[in-house]
Enzyme design. Structure first.
Site, mmCIF file in Angstrom:
data_model
loop_
_atom_site.group_PDB
_atom_site.id
_atom_site.type_symbol
_atom_site.label_atom_id
_atom_site.label_comp_id
_atom_site.label_asym_id
_atom_site.label_seq_id
_atom_site.Cartn_x
_atom_site.Cartn_y
_atom_site.Cartn_z
ATOM 1 N N HIS A 156 20.496 131.672 94.646
ATOM 2 C CA HIS A 156 20.436 130.904 93.422
ATOM 3 C C HIS A 156 20.684 129.443 93.703
ATOM 4 O O HIS A 156 21.557 129.084 94.451
ATOM 5 C CB HIS A 156 21.512 131.389 92.486
ATOM 6 C CG HIS A 156 22.763 131.613 93.213
ATOM 7 N ND1 HIS A 156 23.126 132.828 93.704
ATOM 8 C CD2 HIS A 156 23.654 130.737 93.665
ATOM 9 C CE1 HIS A 156 24.201 132.699 94.407
ATOM 10 N NE2 HIS A 156 24.549 131.443 94.411
ATOM 11 N N ASP A 157 19.871 128.606 93.142
ATOM 12 C CA ASP A 157 20.241 127.202 93.114
ATOM 13 C C ASP A 157 19.730 126.580 91.834
ATOM 14 O O ASP A 157 19.579 125.377 91.732
ATOM 15 C CB ASP A 157 19.710 126.451 94.341
ATOM 16 C CG ASP A 157 18.204 126.407 94.383
ATOM 17 O OD1 ASP A 157 17.579 127.091 93.554
ATOM 18 O OD2 ASP A 157 17.651 125.679 95.209
ATOM 19 N N HIS A 159 31.154 135.754 85.933
ATOM 20 C CA HIS A 159 31.114 136.815 84.919
ATOM 21 C C HIS A 159 30.790 136.269 83.524
ATOM 22 O O HIS A 159 30.902 136.981 82.539
ATOM 23 C CB HIS A 159 32.438 137.596 84.912
ATOM 24 C CG HIS A 159 32.570 138.517 86.101
ATOM 25 N ND1 HIS A 159 33.614 139.395 86.266
ATOM 26 C CD2 HIS A 159 31.769 138.682 87.184
ATOM 27 C CE1 HIS A 159 33.457 140.070 87.403
ATOM 28 N NE2 HIS A 159 32.346 139.648 87.982
ATOM 29 N N THR A 160 30.380 135.023 83.457
ATOM 30 C CA THR A 160 29.840 134.485 82.205
ATOM 31 C C THR A 160 28.478 135.123 81.898
ATOM 32 O O THR A 160 27.995 135.069 80.778
ATOM 33 C CB THR A 160 29.686 132.950 82.291
ATOM 34 O OG1 THR A 160 29.045 132.482 81.113
ATOM 35 C CG2 THR A 160 28.817 132.534 83.470
ATOM 36 N N ASP A 207 30.608 138.834 79.311
ATOM 37 C CA ASP A 207 30.920 137.783 78.342
ATOM 38 C C ASP A 207 30.214 138.158 77.039
ATOM 39 O O ASP A 207 29.015 137.946 76.886
ATOM 40 C CB ASP A 207 30.429 136.433 78.873
ATOM 41 C CG ASP A 207 30.412 135.336 77.810
ATOM 42 O OD1 ASP A 207 30.930 135.556 76.687
ATOM 43 O OD2 ASP A 207 29.882 134.254 78.103
ATOM 44 N N THR A 261 28.515 134.766 74.795
ATOM 45 C CA THR A 261 27.209 134.206 75.188
ATOM 46 C C THR A 261 26.762 134.928 76.466
ATOM 47 O O THR A 261 26.836 134.367 77.563
ATOM 48 C CB THR A 261 27.294 132.683 75.440
ATOM 49 O OG1 THR A 261 28.349 132.434 76.395
ATOM 50 C CG2 THR A 261 27.588 131.920 74.170
ATOM 51 N N ASP A 281 27.938 129.458 81.063
ATOM 52 C CA ASP A 281 28.799 128.445 80.457
ATOM 53 C C ASP A 281 30.254 128.794 80.770
ATOM 54 O O ASP A 281 30.506 129.642 81.628
ATOM 55 C CB ASP A 281 28.532 128.358 78.944
ATOM 56 C CG ASP A 281 28.696 129.713 78.256
ATOM 57 O OD1 ASP A 281 29.334 130.617 78.854
ATOM 58 O OD2 ASP A 281 28.208 129.874 77.132
#
Ligand code: NAG
Length: 250
Positions: A64-65, A125-126, A170, A173, A178
């Site tokens: 991921h980037d 974990h968002t 989460d 959201t 976030d």
């Protein structure tokens, strides 16, 4: 499906590499495959927009980037694949969702991470989900879970059965990167026992509070910790191998 295509794509780009580099670098593919990152980015964005859980899956894989929101960082490239895979080591080295704070700190410390970096990384974990089996005890037996959330979780995670039923880590959201994971913890809305441990009267409470109030601080610390995670004992040069199928040793 798209997931395996992305992995295949990544493997393919790695295969294109004829040169052997001795260490990770951010411009590893500059000469051999200059379009690699934009091609990967396009494929990832497409996959995430089709299936939101893909973001979490890819984050878990550390591929991921880019995110539709949230932090970004420069990835060190050129990491090669292991010639072994250990189910036992995966089970013994990865932290469990049932761990208490002290064991979580030890587990991350064994891999060279500070407690502060552990809290930042937990912010992943968002997004993502967990199976009923992993949080059932928390929902039915723990008093530190917000009672409204507990009631709603019980409908999809009964006392017995439906072990594989998924709930968002989460709940506020679930598909946005976030800082609401930390706001949730400050309101006793952590899904996993290990999540809530980060805000349970211990040494990490103040950092959770800081992140819950300041997403920029969280993003900066998260990005730094992710880069560090990417540099844990990497195989480079002629060590390891480049797998033709990422899921298994050649
Ligand atoms: C609640 O705790 C009791 C006592 O430890 C245990 O036997 C029971 O299985 C737990 N319930 C759930 C749903 O995990």
């Amino acid at each position: 499906m798209a997931h395996s295509k992305i992995l295949y794509g990544l493997c393919f780009y790695m295969l294109l590499l004829g040169l052997v580099h001795a260490q990770l670098s951010t411009n590893f593919y500059a000469a051999t495959c200059p379009n690699a990152l934009s091609a990967i980015r396009t494929a990832v964005l497409k996959a995430v927009s089709k299936e939101h859980r893909m973001g979490a899956s890819l984050l878990r894989l550390h591929f991921h980037d880019c995110f539709l929101s949230g932090p970004s960082w420069t990835v060190q490239l050129g990491r090669r694949d292991s010639t072994t895979a250990s189910f036992a080591a995966a089970n013994s080295d990865l932290p469990s969702p049932l761990m208490d704070l002290s064991d979580l700190i030890t587990s991350f410390s064994n891999k060279g991470f500070t407690a502060k970096e552990m809290v930042a990384l937990s912010g992943s974990h968002t997004i993502g989900q967990a199976r009923c089996l992993m949080f059932r005890n928390r929902v039915y037996n723990e008093t530190t879970l917000d009672s409204t959330l507990a009631t709603s979780l019980k409908s999809s995670c009964p006392g017995t059965g439906s072990d594989d039923s998924l709930s968002s880590l989460d709940a506020v959201t679930p598909v946005t990167f976030d800082n609401s994971y930390f706001k949730n913890l400050a309101n006793n809305k952590g899904l996993l026992h290990s999540d809530q441990q980060l805000f349970s009267g211990g040494t990490t409470d103040s950092q959770v509070k800081t992140y819950s109030l300041n997403s920029a601080t969280f993003y900066a610390d998260f990005a730094k910790a992710m880069v560090k995670m990417g540099s844990i004992s990497p195989l480079t040069g002629s060590d390891g191998q480049i797998r033709t199928n990422c899921a298994k040793v050649n």
